[in-house]
Design a protein around this motif. Structure first.
Motif, PDB file in Angstrom:
ATOM      1  N   VAL A   1       3.886   1.906 -11.826  1.00 19.26           N
ATOM      2  CA  VAL A   1       4.711   1.699 -13.049  1.00 19.26           C
ATOM      3  C   VAL A   1       5.214   0.416 -12.772  1.00 19.26           C
ATOM      4  O   VAL A   1       5.938  -0.202 -11.963  1.00 19.26           O
ATOM      5  CB  VAL A   1       6.166   2.693 -13.120  1.00 19.26           C
ATOM      6  N   VAL A   2       4.813  -0.732 -13.923  1.00 18.74           N
ATOM      7  CA  VAL A   2       5.060  -1.797 -14.209  1.00 18.74           C
ATOM      8  C   VAL A   2       6.333  -1.971 -15.199  1.00 18.74           C
ATOM      9  O   VAL A   2       5.998  -1.747 -16.444  1.00 18.74           O
ATOM     10  CB  VAL A   2       4.029  -2.792 -14.134  1.00 18.74           C
ATOM     11  N   GLY A   3       7.583  -1.663 -14.646  1.00 20.93           N
ATOM     12  CA  GLY A   3       8.535  -1.702 -15.707  1.00 20.93           C
ATOM     13  C   GLY A   3       8.687  -3.048 -16.566  1.00 20.93           C
ATOM     14  O   GLY A   3       8.086  -4.040 -16.445  1.00 20.93           O
ATOM     15  N   GLN A   4       9.659  -2.681 -17.576  1.00 24.94           N
ATOM     16  CA  GLN A   4       9.694  -3.770 -18.475  1.00 24.94           C
ATOM     17  C   GLN A   4      10.112  -5.181 -18.083  1.00 24.94           C
ATOM     18  O   GLN A   4       9.762  -6.275 -18.661  1.00 24.94           O
ATOM     19  CB  GLN A   4      10.650  -3.223 -19.633  1.00 24.94           C
ATOM     20  N   THR A   5      11.022  -5.127 -16.954  1.00 26.13           N
ATOM     21  CA  THR A   5      11.529  -6.550 -16.502  1.00 26.13           C
ATOM     22  C   THR A   5      10.615  -7.080 -15.431  1.00 26.13           C
ATOM     23  O   THR A   5      10.809  -8.235 -15.216  1.00 26.13           O
ATOM     24  CB  THR A   5      12.820  -6.551 -15.901  1.00 26.13           C
ATOM     25  N   ALA A   6       9.412  -6.251 -15.022  1.00 28.06           N
ATOM     26  CA  ALA A   6       8.465  -6.879 -13.910  1.00 28.06           C
ATOM     27  C   ALA A   6       7.627  -8.092 -14.550  1.00 28.06           C
ATOM     28  O   ALA A   6       7.283  -8.251 -15.764  1.00 28.06           O
ATOM     29  CB  ALA A   6       7.665  -5.667 -13.720  1.00 28.06           C
ATOM     30  N   ARG A   7       7.365  -8.994 -13.320  1.00 29.07           N
ATOM     31  CA  ARG A   7       6.357  -9.832 -13.576  1.00 29.07           C
ATOM     32  C   ARG A   7       5.417  -9.712 -12.467  1.00 29.07           C
ATOM     33  O   ARG A   7       5.773  -9.973 -11.248  1.00 29.07           O
ATOM     34  CB  ARG A   7       6.767 -11.135 -13.639  1.00 29.07           C
ATOM     35  N   VAL A   8       3.926  -9.112 -12.461  1.00 25.33           N
ATOM     36  CA  VAL A   8       3.181  -8.856 -11.466  1.00 25.33           C
ATOM     37  C   VAL A   8       1.899  -9.702 -11.577  1.00 25.33           C
ATOM     38  O   VAL A   8       1.323  -9.718 -12.793  1.00 25.33           O
ATOM     39  CB  VAL A   8       3.207  -7.380 -11.420  1.00 25.33           C
ATOM     40  N   ASP A   9       1.231 -10.396 -10.665  1.00 27.45           N
ATOM     41  CA  ASP A   9       0.318 -11.186 -10.357  1.00 27.45           C
ATOM     42  C   ASP A   9      -0.474 -10.921  -9.183  1.00 27.45           C
ATOM     43  O   ASP A   9      -0.139 -11.044  -8.172  1.00 27.45           O
ATOM     44  CB  ASP A   9       0.732 -12.768 -10.597  1.00 27.45           C
ATOM     45  N   ALA A  10      -1.474  -9.944  -9.648  1.00 26.76           N
ATOM     46  CA  ALA A  10      -1.918  -9.194  -8.426  1.00 26.76           C
ATOM     47  C   ALA A  10      -3.240  -8.446  -8.671  1.00 26.76           C
ATOM     48  O   ALA A  10      -3.661  -8.306  -9.829  1.00 26.76           O
ATOM     49  CB  ALA A  10      -0.894  -8.171  -8.118  1.00 26.76           C
ATOM     50  N   LEU A  11      -3.873  -8.107  -7.658  1.00 28.32           N
ATOM     51  CA  LEU A  11      -5.038  -7.602  -7.520  1.00 28.32           C
ATOM     52  C   LEU A  11      -4.608  -5.987  -7.355  1.00 28.32           C
ATOM     53  O   LEU A  11      -4.126  -5.797  -6.227  1.00 28.32           O
ATOM     54  CB  LEU A  11      -6.170  -8.043  -6.198  1.00 28.32           C
ATOM     55  N   VAL A  12      -4.884  -5.055  -8.447  1.00 27.48           N
ATOM     56  CA  VAL A  12      -4.249  -3.620  -8.353  1.00 27.48           C
ATOM     57  C   VAL A  12      -5.224  -2.813  -8.331  1.00 27.48           C
ATOM     58  O   VAL A  12      -6.193  -2.732  -9.135  1.00 27.48           O
ATOM     59  CB  VAL A  12      -3.255  -3.340  -9.731  1.00 27.48           C
ATOM     60  N   ARG A  13      -5.061  -1.795  -7.396  1.00 28.76           N
ATOM     61  CA  ARG A  13      -6.119  -0.526  -7.408  1.00 28.76           C
ATOM     62  C   ARG A  13      -5.035   0.578  -7.524  1.00 28.76           C
ATOM     63  O   ARG A  13      -4.057   0.692  -6.340  1.00 28.76           O
ATOM     64  CB  ARG A  13      -7.008  -0.628  -6.212  1.00 28.76           C
ATOM     65  N   CYS A  14      -5.223   1.376  -8.158  1.00 30.84           N
ATOM     66  CA  CYS A  14      -4.196   2.626  -8.211  1.00 30.84           C
ATOM     67  C   CYS A  14      -5.110   3.984  -8.989  1.00 30.84           C
ATOM     68  O   CYS A  14      -5.932   3.706  -9.692  1.00 30.84           O
ATOM     69  CB  CYS A  14      -3.138   2.226  -9.238  1.00 30.84           C
ATOM     70  N   GLY A  15      -4.173   4.878  -8.861  1.00 31.58           N
ATOM     71  CA  GLY A  15      -4.721   6.207  -9.515  1.00 31.58           C
ATOM     72  C   GLY A  15      -4.869   6.058 -10.920  1.00 31.58           C
ATOM     73  O   GLY A  15      -5.364   6.281 -11.824  1.00 31.58           O
TER      74      GLY A  15
ATOM     75  N   ARG B   1       0.900  -1.193   0.083  1.00 31.85           N
ATOM     76  CA  ARG B   1       0.037   0.122  -0.076  1.00 31.85           C
ATOM     77  C   ARG B   1       0.947   1.314   0.040  1.00 31.85           C
ATOM     78  O   ARG B   1       1.814   1.332   0.829  1.00 31.85           O
ATOM     79  CB  ARG B   1      -0.942  -0.095   1.298  1.00 31.85           C
ATOM     80  N   PHE B   2       0.543   2.380  -1.005  1.00 32.91           N
ATOM     81  CA  PHE B   2       1.196   3.610  -1.031  1.00 32.91           C
ATOM     82  C   PHE B   2       0.490   4.615  -1.119  1.00 32.91           C
ATOM     83  O   PHE B   2      -0.503   4.627  -1.596  1.00 32.91           O
ATOM     84  CB  PHE B   2       2.108   3.323  -2.575  1.00 32.91           C
ATOM     85  N   ASP B   3       0.885   5.785  -0.416  1.00 30.60           N
ATOM     86  CA  ASP B   3       0.158   7.088  -0.584  1.00 30.60           C
ATOM     87  C   ASP B   3       0.433   7.597  -1.632  1.00 30.60           C
ATOM     88  O   ASP B   3      -0.556   8.280  -2.254  1.00 30.60           O
ATOM     89  CB  ASP B   3       0.651   7.952   0.667  1.00 30.60           C
ATOM     90  N   ARG B   4       1.516   7.551  -2.501  1.00 34.04           N
ATOM     91  CA  ARG B   4       1.544   7.934  -3.657  1.00 34.04           C
ATOM     92  C   ARG B   4       1.767   7.073  -4.877  1.00 34.04           C
ATOM     93  O   ARG B   4       0.719   6.722  -5.515  1.00 34.04           O
ATOM     94  CB  ARG B   4       3.153   9.000  -3.688  1.00 34.04           C
ATOM     95  N   GLY B   5       2.878   6.581  -5.081  1.00 33.86           N
ATOM     96  CA  GLY B   5       2.788   5.405  -6.356  1.00 33.86           C
ATOM     97  C   GLY B   5       4.099   4.514  -6.017  1.00 33.86           C
ATOM     98  O   GLY B   5       4.841   4.738  -5.072  1.00 33.86           O
ATOM     99  N   ALA B   6       4.182   3.721  -6.906  1.00 37.90           N
ATOM    100  CA  ALA B   6       5.242   2.767  -6.777  1.00 37.90           C
ATOM    101  C   ALA B   6       5.944   2.456  -8.090  1.00 37.90           C
ATOM    102  O   ALA B   6       5.123   2.505  -9.083  1.00 37.90           O
ATOM    103  CB  ALA B   6       4.848   1.553  -5.927  1.00 37.90           C
ATOM    104  N   ARG B   7       7.064   1.956  -8.365  1.00 40.19           N
ATOM    105  CA  ARG B   7       7.494   1.416  -9.345  1.00 40.19           C
ATOM    106  C   ARG B   7       8.223  -0.322  -9.205  1.00 40.19           C
ATOM    107  O   ARG B   7       8.580  -0.462  -8.063  1.00 40.19           O
ATOM    108  CB  ARG B   7       8.568   2.157  -9.968  1.00 40.19           C
TER     109      ARG B   7
ATOM    110  N   GLY C   1       0.224 -10.628  -5.216  1.00 39.08           N
ATOM    111  CA  GLY C   1      -0.407 -10.286  -4.065  1.00 39.08           C
ATOM    112  C   GLY C   1      -1.577  -9.260  -4.390  1.00 39.08           C
ATOM    113  O   GLY C   1      -2.460  -9.419  -5.465  1.00 39.08           O
ATOM    114  N   GLU C   2      -1.437  -8.228  -3.761  1.00 36.25           N
ATOM    115  CA  GLU C   2      -2.259  -7.188  -3.890  1.00 36.25           C
ATOM    116  C   GLU C   2      -1.449  -5.760  -3.855  1.00 36.25           C
ATOM    117  O   GLU C   2      -0.539  -5.553  -2.701  1.00 36.25           O
ATOM    118  CB  GLU C   2      -3.155  -7.102  -2.622  1.00 36.25           C
ATOM    119  N   ILE C   3      -1.898  -4.606  -4.717  1.00 37.87           N
ATOM    120  CA  ILE C   3      -1.110  -3.575  -4.536  1.00 37.87           C
ATOM    121  C   ILE C   3      -2.368  -2.566  -4.464  1.00 37.87           C
ATOM    122  O   ILE C   3      -3.235  -2.353  -5.369  1.00 37.87           O
ATOM    123  CB  ILE C   3      -0.324  -3.188  -5.767  1.00 37.87           C
ATOM    124  N   GLU C   4      -2.143  -1.394  -3.500  1.00 39.87           N
ATOM    125  CA  GLU C   4      -2.975  -0.144  -3.474  1.00 39.87           C
ATOM    126  C   GLU C   4      -1.947   0.958  -3.663  1.00 39.87           C
ATOM    127  O   GLU C   4      -1.207   1.161  -2.947  1.00 39.87           O
ATOM    128  CB  GLU C   4      -3.912  -0.104  -2.447  1.00 39.87           C
TER     129      GLU C   4
END
Length: 84
Positions: free
Chosen positions: A44-58, A22-28, A35-38
């Motif tokens: 930012v999901v970078g080019q080398t990233a692998r994300v499997d998550a429930l995501v809520r963001c601005g 959970r982040f007040d501003r943002g994340a890379r 998991g879960e990201i808020e």
């Protein structure tokens, strides 16, 4: 990236995390996350990233691999390198 979108944290390439972020501003994310990201700001999901998550963001900018569910209150931008 605007000042209010300055990431609170970065998950670097070569790092693997599981859980809830959970982040007040943002994340890379350039590593592996499941998991879960808020984030109230930009995720930012970078080019080398692998994300499997429930995501809520601005807003999100996806250049890597993202699976799961993503909900953004402002926008989602997919780069040509983005993978499902």
């Amino acid at each position: 990236m605007a000042v209010h979108d300055t990431p609170d944290a970065t998950v670097g390439a070569g790092v693997e995390l599981r859980g809830k972020l959970r982040f007040d501003r943002g994340a890379r994310i350039d590593g592996i996350f499941s998991g879960e990201i808020e984030a109230k700001g930009l995720l930012v999901v970078g080019q080398t990233a692998r994300v499997d998550a429930l995501v809520r963001c601005g807003s999100a900018m996806v250049a890597g691999e993202l699976s799961g569910t993503i909900t953004a209150s402002d926008s989602i931008e997919l780069e040509e390198t983005a993978a499902p």
